[in-house]
Design a protein around this motif. Structure first.
Motif, short mmCIF file in Angstrom:
data_model
loop_
_atom_site.label_atom_id
_atom_site.label_comp_id
_atom_site.label_asym_id
_atom_site.label_seq_id
_atom_site.Cartn_x
_atom_site.Cartn_y
_atom_site.Cartn_z
N VAL A 429 0.93 -1.21 0.01
CA VAL A 429 -0.04 -0.12 0.19
C VAL A 429 0.87 1.11 0.07
O VAL A 429 1.89 1.24 0.78
N ASN A 430 0.60 2.22 -0.80
CA ASN A 430 1.28 3.55 -0.95
C ASN A 430 2.74 3.51 -1.22
O ASN A 430 3.70 4.10 -0.51
N THR A 431 2.93 2.57 -2.05
CA THR A 431 4.38 2.41 -2.77
C THR A 431 4.40 2.86 -4.12
O THR A 431 3.51 3.33 -4.66
N GLN A 432 5.52 2.68 -4.78
CA GLN A 432 5.69 3.05 -5.97
C GLN A 432 5.66 1.79 -7.01
O GLN A 432 6.16 1.98 -8.38
N VAL A 433 5.08 0.85 -6.54
CA VAL A 433 5.29 -0.40 -7.26
C VAL A 433 3.88 -0.34 -8.41
O VAL A 433 2.79 0.43 -8.26
N THR A 434 4.18 -0.85 -9.71
CA THR A 434 3.45 -0.66 -10.68
C THR A 434 2.74 -1.93 -11.24
O THR A 434 3.06 -3.12 -10.82
N ASP A 435 2.12 -2.01 -12.15
CA ASP A 435 1.49 -3.37 -12.95
C ASP A 435 2.56 -4.34 -13.27
O ASP A 435 2.70 -5.47 -13.08
N THR A 436 3.75 -3.68 -13.75
CA THR A 436 4.89 -4.56 -13.90
C THR A 436 5.46 -5.30 -12.79
O THR A 436 5.95 -6.41 -13.05
N GLY A 437 5.39 -4.45 -11.72
CA GLY A 437 6.13 -5.17 -10.60
C GLY A 437 5.15 -6.31 -10.14
O GLY A 437 5.65 -7.75 -9.71
N ILE A 438 3.89 -6.40 -10.08
CA ILE A 438 2.85 -7.30 -9.46
C ILE A 438 2.89 -8.34 -10.61
O ILE A 438 2.54 -9.50 -10.23
N LYS A 439 3.01 -8.22 -11.73
CA LYS A 439 3.37 -9.33 -12.81
C LYS A 439 4.28 -10.30 -12.43
O LYS A 439 4.00 -11.46 -12.58
N GLU A 440 5.33 -9.61 -11.73
CA GLU A 440 6.33 -10.73 -11.39
C GLU A 440 5.83 -11.70 -10.23
O GLU A 440 6.53 -12.74 -10.16
N LEU A 441 4.96 -11.36 -9.52
CA LEU A 441 4.09 -12.08 -8.22
C LEU A 441 3.52 -13.39 -8.99
O LEU A 441 2.92 -14.15 -8.22
N SER A 442 3.20 -13.49 -10.34
CA SER A 442 2.74 -14.68 -10.72
C SER A 442 3.44 -15.93 -10.50
O SER A 442 2.99 -16.87 -10.48
N ALA A 443 4.87 -15.66 -10.16
CA ALA A 443 5.68 -16.86 -9.76
C ALA A 443 5.73 -17.07 -8.55
O ALA A 443 6.30 -17.96 -8.16
N ALA A 444 4.90 -16.39 -7.75
CA ALA A 444 4.99 -16.47 -6.17
C ALA A 444 3.99 -17.47 -5.94
O ALA A 444 2.93 -17.10 -5.72
N LYS A 445 4.59 -18.73 -5.72
CA LYS A 445 3.70 -19.83 -5.74
C LYS A 445 2.50 -19.80 -4.49
O LYS A 445 1.30 -20.55 -4.59
N SER A 446 3.13 -19.21 -3.35
CA SER A 446 2.22 -19.25 -2.23
C SER A 446 1.29 -18.06 -1.97
O SER A 446 0.57 -18.10 -0.92
#
Length: 502
Positions: A429-446
Motif C-alpha cells: 500500500v502507498n508504494t511506487q510498485v506498478t503493474d509490471t511489478g505485480i506481474k512478477e508475483l505470478s511466480a510467487a507460488k504461495s
C-alpha cells in the motif's frame, strides 16, 4: 550548603546509603554479641576492642544518615514512611555515639554515671537498627517487605492477614482473550508485575504512580507517560526499548524485564486510544499484536489463540523446525528499536516489527540476515527503507508475511521477493510498485493476499495477476471514478420522505 545545592553530588553520595547502612548494622550487632559473650563468661575480649567497634559503628551510622538524607532529596518516597525511617536512623547514630562515650576510657571517667548508659544505649541502638531496617525495606521494596513472607502459624498468632499465593502479581493465563477487559485483564497485570513495585503509594520514583488509573493518566515529574493513540511517541514505550545499560531504561537493570510480547501489548493498547473500559474484541487487533494476545491464553493452540490469528494452521512454514535464534542477533535488533517476538510459546519462529522505528534505514536491515531462518513475519511499513533493503529481505527464505506499506520501494523490490517459497501475505500500500511489478508475483507460488491500494498498480494489472493466480486475494481499493459514482448515486437516490409519499 554547597553540597546540598549541587544536586548531582547529592545524588551521587546519596546512592552510597545502601552500602554505608550495613556498617552500623554489622558493628552494633557484633558489639552486642561480644558483650553478651563476655558477660556470660563464654569469651574473653578486651574493653578496647568493643570500644573500637562502637566508634566505627557510630561513624558508620552518621555517614549513613547523611547519605540517606541526600538520597531522599531525589524524591519518590512516601513522606510519612520516609520521616519514620529518617528518625529511626538518627536514633541509631545517637545510641551508637552514647554507647561509645559510655564505654570509652577517654570520656567515661569525666562523665558521672556514664557506665550506666552503656547497656541501655546498646539495646536502644539494636532496637532502632531493626526498626530502621524494616522501614528501609518497605521504602525500597514496598510496605511490609520484611514481614510479607512470614510463615504460618506465626501470621495467625500475630494477627497478620493470610499470605498471598506466590506469583499472585504475575500475569496469569486468560481463558477467553477476546472477552477480556483490555486494561484490567491484559494491561494492568503487566504494570503490576513489572512497574508498580517502584511506582506505588510508598515508593513513587519520578513522582510516578502506576497503582491507580487516575495517577497513571497523570504521569510523573516529566508529565504523562503515554500519548493516546501514539505508542511509539509514549515515554512508557520509549523507556522499555532503551538499551539495558541506559540509566533511563525501565525496568532498571537487575529487575525482571518486560518481554517483547508485553511491550507490544502496551504499545498496541496506547495506539488503540489507551481505553480503560473496553474489551479486547472491541479494539482493532493488528497482525503484529495477534501473537502477543494469543500468548496470553497460555497455549498457542487454545480457543482464544485461534480466535485471534487469521493465519491458516495448514501453512507449512508454521511447522518448520529451525534452530534457536542467535541471542546476539536478537539483541542487536532490539537495540535498534525493533520488536522481536516468537510467534507462539516455545517456538523458534520469529516476528520482527519496526512499528517503533520509523527511521529504520537500508543499512540497518542487514541486522535481519543472521535470523534468516527464524523470521517468518516481518513488518517494515512506514520506515525509510528503499529497494536496497530487498537483497537482505529476499534472503529470509521462510518469510510468510511481509509489510512494506508506506515505503519508497518499487518494482525492483517485488522482483526479488517473487522467489520466496512461503510468502503468503504482501502489503504494498502507498508504494511506487506498478503493474509490471505485480506481474512478477505470478511466480510467487504461495501468495494468497496482496494489498496494493494507493500504489501505481491499476485494475488492468490486478486483472492480469488474478488471471494467473485466481485464488489470490488482491485489494486495490476504491479509485476516484468509483468514489464519484458512489457520491452521484447518493445524490440521485430517492429521499426517505419521497418514498413515503409514493
Amino acid at each position: 550548603m554547597i553540597l546540598l545545592q549541587a544536586s548531582d553530588w547529592a545524588a551521587f553520595i546519596g546512592r552510597f546509603h545502601p552500602v554505608l547502612v550495613h556498617l552500623p548494622i554489622g558493628f552494633l550487632i557484633l558489639a552486642g554479641l561480644l558483650e553478651i559473650g563476655r558477660l556470660a563468661n563464654k569469651i574473653e575480649v578486651k574493653e578496647s576492642t568493643i570500644t573500637f567497634i562502637l566508634f566505627w559503628s557510630a561513624i558508620g551510622a552518621t555517614l549513613s544518615c547523611i547519605a540517606g538524607y541526600l538520597l531522599s532529596l531525589g524524591g519518590g518516597y512516601e513522606a510519612s514512611l520516609l520521616e519514620q525511617h529518617k528518625w529511626q536512623g538518627i536514633w541509631v547514630a545517637v545510641a551508637a555515639w552514647v554507647a561509645w562515650v559510655a564505654k570509652s576510657d577517654i570520656l567515661s571517667g569525666k562523665i558521672p554515671f556514664a557506665n550506666l548508659l552503656y547497656l541501655p544505649a546498646l539495646a536502644v541502638g539494636a532496637i532502632f537498627t531493626m526498626l530502621a531496617g524494616h522501614q528501609g525495606g518497605s521504602l525500597t521494596h514496598g510496605e511490609g517487605y520484611l514481614t510479607q513472607e512470614t510463615p504460618e502459624p506465626f501470621r495467625g498468632w500475630l494477627g497478620m492477614e493470610p499470605k498471598q499465593e506466590k506469583g499472585s502479581d504475575e500475569i496469569k493465563p486468560i481463558d477467553d482473550v477476546n472477552n477480556a477487559m483490555v486494561f484490567q485483564d491484559v494491561v494492568n497485570p503487566i504494570l503490576k508485575a513489572r512497574c508498580v513495585q517502584c511506582h506505588n503509594a510508598n515508593k513513587s520514583k519520578g513522582d510516578l504512580r502506576m497503582d491507580q488509573i487516575e495517577l497513571l493518566k497523570k504521569g510523573g515529574e516529566n508529565g504523562p507517560i503515554f500519548v493516546v493513540g501514539k505508542g511509539e511517541e509514549s515515554e512508557l514505550i520509549k523507556r522499555c526499548l532503551l538499551p539495558l545499560e541506559d540509566e533511563n531504561h525501565m525496568p532498571p537493570k537487575g529487575k525482571t524485564q518486560l518481554s517483547d510480547h508485553q511491550v507490544a501489548i502496551l504499545s498496541w493498547w496506547i495506539d488503540q486510544g489507551a481505553p480503560f473500559d473496553k474489551k479486547v474484541a472491541e479494539l482493532k487487533t493488528t497482525e503484529a499484536i495477534k501473537p502477543a494476545l494469543a500468548a496470553l491464553s497460555g497455549s498457542s493452540s487454545s480457543a482464544g489463540s485461534s480466535a485471534l490469528t487469521t493465519t491458516s494452521t495448514e501453512s507449512p512454514v508454521l511447522s518448520l523446525k529451525v534452530p534457536v535464534p542467535d541471542a546476539k542477533a536478537v539483541e542487536a535488533l532490539k537495540k535498534a528499536g525493533l520488536l522481536v517476538m516468537p510467534i507462539a510459546n516455545q517456538s523458534n519462529l520469529l516476528e520482527v516489527n519496526a512499528v517503533n522505528v520509523n527511521s529504520l534505514t537500508d543499512a540497518q536491515i542487514a541486522l535481519l540476515e543472521p535470523l534468516k531462518e527464524q523470521i517468518i513475519w516481518l513488518k517494515l511499513g512506514d520506515t525509510k527503507i528503499s529497494d536496497q533493503a530487498a537483497t537482505t529481505v529476499a534472503k529470509l527464505k521462510n518469510l510468510q508475511k511481509l509489510h512494506l506499506e508506506n515505503t519508497a520501494i518499487t518494482d525492483a523490490t517485488v522482483r526479488q521477493l517473487k522467489s520466496l517459497p512461503y510468502l503468503e501475505y504482501l502489503n504494498l500500500v502507498n508504494t511506487q510498485v506498478t503493474d509490471t511489478g505485480i506481474k512478477e508475483l505470478s511466480a510467487a507460488k504461495s501468495l494468497r493476499s496482496l494489498h496494493v491500494w494507493q500504489s501505481k498498480v491499476t485494475e488492468t494489472g490486478v486483472a492480469a495477476l488474478k488471471q494467473a493466480k485466481p485464488d489470490a486475494e488482491v485489494t486495490l481499493g476504491i479509485n476516484e471514478q468509483q468514489i464519484a459514482e458512489f457520491i452521484k448515486a447518493g445524490e440521485t437516490a430517492p429521499k426517505p420522505e419521497e418514498t413515503k409519499k409514493k
